[in-house]
Design a protein around this motif. Structure first.
Motif, PDB file in Angstrom:
ATOM      1  N   ASP A 193      14.713   6.637   9.432  1.00 43.47           N
ATOM      2  CA  ASP A 193      14.713   5.931   8.182  1.00 43.47           C
ATOM      3  C   ASP A 193      14.690   4.279   8.688  1.00 43.47           C
TER       4      ASP A 193
ATOM      5  N   ASP B  34       7.778   1.788   4.473  1.00 42.87           N
ATOM      6  CA  ASP B  34       9.059   1.355   3.510  1.00 42.87           C
ATOM      7  C   ASP B  34       8.835  -0.266   3.508  1.00 42.87           C
TER       8      ASP B  34
ATOM      9  N   ILE C 207       4.967   1.634  -3.325  1.00 47.84           N
ATOM     10  CA  ILE C 207       4.695   2.854  -2.331  1.00 47.84           C
ATOM     11  C   ILE C 207       3.082   3.192  -2.479  1.00 47.84           C
ATOM     12  N   GLU C 208       2.518   3.446  -3.419  1.00 43.49           N
ATOM     13  CA  GLU C 208       1.187   3.640  -3.654  1.00 43.49           C
ATOM     14  C   GLU C 208       0.232   2.603  -2.832  1.00 43.49           C
ATOM     15  N   GLU C 209       0.468   1.510  -3.215  1.00 42.07           N
ATOM     16  CA  GLU C 209      -0.111   0.436  -2.346  1.00 42.07           C
ATOM     17  C   GLU C 209       0.111   0.404  -0.915  1.00 42.07           C
TER      18      GLU C 209
ATOM     19  N   ALA D  93       9.947  12.993  10.587  1.00 41.77           N
ATOM     20  CA  ALA D  93      10.212  12.455   9.020  1.00 41.77           C
ATOM     21  C   ALA D  93      11.614  13.146   8.691  1.00 41.77           C
TER      22      ALA D  93
ATOM     23  N   SER E  32       1.298   2.925 -11.953  1.00 39.24           N
ATOM     24  CA  SER E  32       1.610   2.736 -10.365  1.00 39.24           C
ATOM     25  C   SER E  32       0.040   3.544  -9.987  1.00 39.24           C
TER      26      SER E  32
ATOM     27  N   LYS F 116      16.685  -4.502   5.733  1.00 40.45           N
ATOM     28  CA  LYS F 116      16.073  -4.367   4.653  1.00 40.45           C
ATOM     29  C   LYS F 116      16.411  -6.086   3.808  1.00 40.45           C
TER      30      LYS F 116
ATOM     31  N   MET G 141      -0.492   6.760  -9.439  1.00 38.75           N
ATOM     32  CA  MET G 141      -0.093   7.706  -8.618  1.00 38.75           C
ATOM     33  C   MET G 141      -0.691   9.110  -8.895  1.00 38.75           C
TER      34      MET G 141
ATOM     35  N   ASP H  18      14.637  -2.146  -4.789  1.00 38.67           N
ATOM     36  CA  ASP H  18      14.140  -0.861  -4.693  1.00 38.67           C
ATOM     37  C   ASP H  18      12.415  -0.697  -4.294  1.00 38.67           C
ATOM     38  N   SER H  19      11.971   0.209  -3.800  1.00 37.37           N
ATOM     39  CA  SER H  19      10.424   0.348  -3.962  1.00 37.37           C
ATOM     40  C   SER H  19       9.858   0.683  -4.949  1.00 37.37           C
ATOM     41  N   SER H  20       9.017  -0.007  -5.936  1.00 43.48           N
ATOM     42  CA  SER H  20       8.434   0.629  -6.854  1.00 43.48           C
ATOM     43  C   SER H  20       7.346   1.533  -6.657  1.00 43.48           C
ATOM     44  N   LEU H  21       7.117   2.489  -7.552  1.00 43.57           N
ATOM     45  CA  LEU H  21       5.886   3.742  -7.296  1.00 43.57           C
ATOM     46  C   LEU H  21       4.730   2.755  -7.112  1.00 43.57           C
ATOM     47  N   SER H  22       4.361   1.789  -7.490  1.00 39.18           N
ATOM     48  CA  SER H  22       3.052   1.028  -7.286  1.00 39.18           C
ATOM     49  C   SER H  22       3.340   0.393  -5.728  1.00 39.18           C
TER      50      SER H  22
ATOM     51  N   LYS I 105      -3.295   1.111 -12.213  1.00 37.30           N
ATOM     52  CA  LYS I 105      -2.639  -0.097 -11.935  1.00 37.30           C
ATOM     53  C   LYS I 105      -3.141  -1.065 -13.015  1.00 37.30           C
TER      54      LYS I 105
ATOM     55  N   PHE J 143       0.922   3.141   1.100  1.00 37.31           N
ATOM     56  CA  PHE J 143       0.107   4.328   1.782  1.00 37.31           C
ATOM     57  C   PHE J 143      -1.609   4.149   1.549  1.00 37.31           C
ATOM     58  N   GLU J 144      -1.843   3.630   0.547  1.00 35.39           N
ATOM     59  CA  GLU J 144      -3.313   3.914  -0.074  1.00 35.39           C
ATOM     60  C   GLU J 144      -4.044   2.564   0.322  1.00 35.39           C
TER      61      GLU J 144
ATOM     62  N   LEU K 173      10.557   0.084 -11.798  1.00 39.82           N
ATOM     63  CA  LEU K 173       9.923   0.734 -10.629  1.00 39.82           C
ATOM     64  C   LEU K 173       8.666   1.682 -10.884  1.00 39.82           C
ATOM     65  N   ASN K 174       8.192   1.514 -12.396  1.00 39.43           N
ATOM     66  CA  ASN K 174       6.758   1.918 -12.749  1.00 39.43           C
ATOM     67  C   ASN K 174       7.294   3.578 -13.120  1.00 39.43           C
TER      68      ASN K 174
END
Lengths: 383, 259
Positions: free
Chosen positions: B30, B69, B189-191, B26, A63, B36, A65, B183-187, A58, B193-194, A49-50
């Motif tokens: 959910d 999500d 989530i980053e992708e 927020a 990630s 999912k 962040m 589970d969502s990875s941090l990357s 990346k 939103f960004e 999960l990074n």
């Protein structure tokens, strides 16, 4: 909801990490504390999960962040298990980050991806039996020998020491140059002469494999020198500026967990025919805990946001670390008090939080050193 | 065979309404947990066959959290169907709006839904959309695999395994036991939103008579909603070990857990 002023991304980060930690980490937190065992299975999941390359770009396996997101991730892991939060913050901020900040392209390409993917774990080896707050007292030596250094070092209380593969060693490359004679070498476990000592039997953060690491006539290639010779203290202080925010976030996580447990317990526990939450004596403590946790978090997130905006953040990071670590101890102490005798028992998690919180005032710069850093900044600003 | 997949998702309410007002801010909403597995299946199918995944939802602006999500898990883009004219839609009006939106979006091969939602629990939107779009629909999908020119779809129901063969495009709702969502990875989530885009569709782009949308187009209306108080009872059983075992057995038997 905690981050009322933050954008959706930060809610998503907190929720995602919290969901994972509630499901995977919290159920085993008491056991890994008791056994002082490192939860490899969980760490492997965290790696996917990074969590081991939070701010790493990346293209190098992380990630990408920002610092604010980083503090939220660390806070949430520490909320479930302080020692695991410690593993993640030390790995990210004082092992991976210095290589990113001071390493050359070859070093970044070689060392960072396996760290960011969590295939290898990092450690920061500065403290020695006679050098801690005064890092200039480092006695480890690295003597130039052709294209290698011959290194002898005795590093103690190394966070992640028992499991780390890629270690940043602070060594003296010039015995006569005082503070300017210290350098950083990247040394990998398995290098002949690399010896990991017995694990320390610590009071808290027990799942973290804190140990001594020693190098005996260890041949380290000169290509593993981070930055230039003599840059050691600069690299160390720079890394610790970033590290402070991680430790501060970790302290907030422990305090948050203690506050939540105390609140829940106060609503269940009855004395004088009513839940103790109805007694003002308890409410005073809950109010103080809630306020102090929020204040600590605000300082941490402010320092992180300043770094993300490219502003100087050293003073703010020191303030966040100082305040959050002292808050963590105070809040954990109050949580024990709310629990009464049960809080002093290992059957309840607040006893663990109380132990875990204590060290946040000691490592990565003691509270006293942080006051000195802050005072120096404050006085400089007045000049 | 690259698959174009659309997953319809819902942002569900996770906190009870206060003074009859539903809180969709927020922290109170959910991604529907039943969606999912549908997203997870889509991500796996994309990994296997290539293609793209679009997450589609209808709701207020805050509903875009469900899209973020979905994109964090692996969807490539999100589409938010959002307009005050759609407020108060029941399942029929929702299905009409979604099917009109789907006709606007790119062609697709698979249209996925969760089997139900955790807040309204009707399970109606998936089959209604399929019906409105004249698509074959398989509910409670357990697994899917290629079969000649089409797909073999397995559905579990009441102790039976049902097997369907369908040509594309086909719609389906995915059973919660089909796959374990990641589970969502941090990357991720980053992708989400960004980088990844969210497109907005308004009601007037649907080409529908306003009378069939929102509250006006909804034959059913929720008159009220309140949380069911959960009563927990804690009972201590006293006596010797043999007595405790016997009493415990009686209690468990009476609850119907064992017979």
């Amino acid at each position: 909801m905690i981050d009322k002023l933050l954008d959706g991304k930060y809610h998503a980060i907190r929720k995602s990490v919290r969901d994972f930690c509630e499901r995977e980490v919290k159920p085993v937190a008491a056991e890994i504390d008791k056994e002082a065992s490192f939860p490899w299975e969980i760490v492997e999941k965290m790696a996917k999960l990074n969590y081991f390359g939070i701010q790493t770009p990346k293209e190098l396996g992380g990630s990408g962040m920002d610092t604010l997101g980083y503090t939220i991730v660390v806070e949430e892991i520490a909320r479930a298990a302080g020692g695991l939060g410690l593993c993640v913050t030390v790995h990210n901020s004082v092992a991976v980050y210095p290589i990113m900040a001071f390493g050359n392209d070859e070093q970044k390409k070689k060392f960072v991806p396996p760290l960011a993917k969590g295939e290898k774990i990092g450690a920061f080896c500065l403290t020695e039996p006679n050098a801690g707050s005064d890092a200039s007292g480092i006695e480890a030596t690295a003597i130039s020998d052709g294209d290698h250094y011959i290194v002898n070092a005795n590093k103690v209380f190394v966070t992640n020491g028992g499991v780390a593969d890629t270690c940043l060693f602070f060594v003296r490359t010039d015995p006569d140059a005082g503070r300017r004679g210290i350098s950083v070498l990247i040394v990998e476990r398995g290098t002949p002469g690399f010896v990991a000592g017995e694990l320390e039997d610590m009071s808290g953060m027990r799942c973290n494999q804190v140990s001594s690491l020693r190098l005996y006539d260890c041949k380290v290639p000169k290509e593993n020198l981070l930055g230039r010779e003599g840059m050691g203290l600069l690299i160390g202080l720079n890394a610790l500026d970033v590290g402070r925010m991680g430790i501060a976030a970790q302290a907030v996580g422990i305090a948050q967990a203690a506050f939540e447990e105390a609140t829940k317990y106060s609503m269940q526990r009855k004395q004088f025919n009513t839940p103790i939450a109805n007694h003002q004596a308890i409410q005073m403590m809950l109010a103080d805990m809630a306020t102090q946790v929020e204040a600590a978090r605000a300082l941490v997130q402010r320092a992180a946001s300043m770094r993300d905006k490219g502003l100087p953040f050293s003073k703010e990071a020191a303030m966040a670390k100082l305040f959050a670590s002292e808050t963590s101890s105070r809040v954990a102490d109050m949580a024990v008090q709310v629990h009464g005798g049960y809080g002093y028992s290992k059957s309840y998690p607040v006893e663990r939080y109380y132990r875990d919180a204590r060290v946040t005032r000691i490592y990565e710069g003691t509270a006293e050193i942080h006051r000195i850093v802050i005072a120096k900044n404050v006085l400089d600003e007045m000049e | 065979m690259a698959l174009q997949i659309i997953v319809c998702v819902k942002s569900v309410v996770v906190k009870p309404p206060k003074r009859n007002k539903v809180d969709r801010s927020a922290g109170s909403i959910d991604l529907n947990p039943f969606d999912k597995p549908a997203i997870e299946l889509a991500v796996r199918l994309k990994a296997q066959f290539g293609g793209s995944i679009t997450a589609l939802t209808m709701g207020p602006k805050s509903a875009e959290t469900a899209l973020y999500d979905a994109m964090s898990m692996g969807a490539d883009r999100g589409i938010l169907l959002c307009d005050p004219a759609l407020a108060g839609s029941d399942t029929l009006a929702t299905s009409l709006a979604l099917s009109a939106a789907l006709k606007k979006i790119n062609d697709f091969d698979l249209l996925l839904f969760g089997v139900r939602t955790s807040d309204s629990d009707t399970g109606q939107v998936g089959p209604q959309v399929a019906e409105l779009m004249q698509l074959p629909f398989v509910s409670g999908l357990e697994s899917i695999e290629p079969d000649g020119q089409g797909f073999k779809l397995i559905r579990l129901i009441d102790g039976f395994v049902e097997e369907f063969k369908a040509m594309l495009p086909v719609a389906m709702s995915v059973h919660p036991s089909a796959v374990v969502p990641r589970d969502s990875s941090l990357s991720g989530i980053e992708e989400s939103f960004e980088v990844k885009p969210i497109e907005l569709i308004k009601a007037d782009e649907l080409g529908l008579d306003p009378g069939v949308l929102g509250e006006a187009g909804s034959p059913t209306r929720v008159a009220g909603m309140k949380k069911i108080p959960k009563e927990k009872k804690c009972e201590f059983i006293d006596g010797s070990d043999t007595d405790i075992a016997a009493k415990l057995l009686k209690v468990i038997t009476e609850t119907g857990v064992i017979s």
